[in-house]
Design an enzyme around this catalytic site. Structure first.
Site, PDB file in Angstrom:
ATOM      1  CG  HIS A 122      -1.959  -1.059   1.187  1.00 17.69           C
ATOM      2  ND1 HIS A 122      -3.056  -0.989   0.354  1.00 17.69           N
ATOM      3  CD2 HIS A 122      -2.076  -2.230   1.849  1.00 17.69           C
ATOM      4  CE1 HIS A 122      -3.799  -2.062   0.524  1.00 17.69           C
ATOM      5  NE2 HIS A 122      -3.225  -2.844   1.419  1.00 17.69           N
ATOM      6  CB  THR A 175      13.812  -4.097   2.686  1.00 17.51           C
ATOM      7  OG1 THR A 175      15.157  -3.875   3.147  1.00 17.51           O
ATOM      8  CG2 THR A 175      12.945  -4.520   3.855  1.00 17.51           C
ATOM      9  CE  LYS A 176      20.784  -4.180   1.902  1.00 18.98           C
ATOM     10  NZ  LYS A 176      21.816  -3.203   2.362  1.00 18.98           N
ATOM     11  NE  ARG A 190      23.192  -7.419  10.338  1.00 20.60           N
ATOM     12  CZ  ARG A 190      24.365  -7.837  10.792  1.00 20.60           C
ATOM     13  NH1 ARG A 190      25.467  -7.597  10.089  1.00 20.60           N
ATOM     14  NH2 ARG A 190      24.463  -8.474  11.944  1.00 20.60           N
TER      15      ARG A 190
END
Length: 210
Positions: A122, A175-176, A190
């Site tokens: 969202h 997230t990456k 990480r």
């Protein structure tokens, strides 16, 4: 030899049970040329057009209570969801794939239970006066490279690409993106180790600057 024979028999039985329990999905996959697939019980596919956007290669196993969500329209916006699962992928119970953009899973991947992959989220503008549930979605492609191993309760968020043979520790929130032959973990995830092919070992990474 006897052990492999028993494994093969069990696989055949699971495939037959898949055809009985999930005739519509099975017909769709067989029509696409998919073979030797097994799907557990209580599978849900939300988004009627999802049957056109779900593609599996041969030898896929999907565990019990898994769900696939295809978002083609939300808050007045149109999206192009797609989920592609490669060859010989093993996905354990309670897998969730939530797609408004493509989710691509490579060959020979292993997912433990309760893995969640989403290519949608969202909107996050706090200045909006309406509920976050009514905002336009942020959609971004997710790619899981060949041979990746995702541990228990891993979450993969929109825009992530994992290089081949990456290992994700249990409970990580990714997230990456990370390159091939990485070992990652944590919230947010990480880089913990990379594989050294000359020494044939996983080597720790200094994360002091993370």
């Amino acid at each position: 030899m006897e052990y492999q024979f028993i494994v093969n028999i069990k696989r055949i039985i699971k495939c037959i049970l898949t055809y009985i329990k999930h005739p519509i999905i099975s017909i769709k996959l067989l029509k696409d040329g998919t073979r030797n697939f097994c799907i557990g019980k209580n599978i849900t596919i939300n988004g009627w057009k999802g049957f056109d956007n779900l593609h599996c290669d041969n030898g896929v196993y999907i565990g019990n209570d898994s769900r696939f969500l295809f978002v083609t329209e939300y808050a007045g916006e149109e999206y192009k969801p797609e989920i592609r699962i490669g060859k010989d992928v093993c996905i354990e119970n309670r897998f969730s794939a939530l797609a408004a953009a493509p989710i691509i899973i490579g060959d020979n991947c292993l997912f433990a239970s309760d893995v969640m992959i989403t290519s949608e989220n969202h909107g996050m503008n706090p200045e909006e006066t309406s509920s976050y549930s009514k905002t336009k979605l942020l959609a971004d492609k997710v790619v899981i490279g060949d041979g990746c191993w995702l541990g228990e309760k891993v979450s993969i968020l929109p825009g992530v690409t994992l290089g081949q043979r990456t290992i994700v520790a249990a409970g990580a929130v990714v997230t990456k993106s990370f390159p091939a032959y990485s070992l990652i973990g944590g919230v947010p995830a990480r880089l913990l180790k990379t594989y050294n092919f000359e020494k044939h070992i996983w080597e720790s990474v200094n994360n002091k600057n993370d």
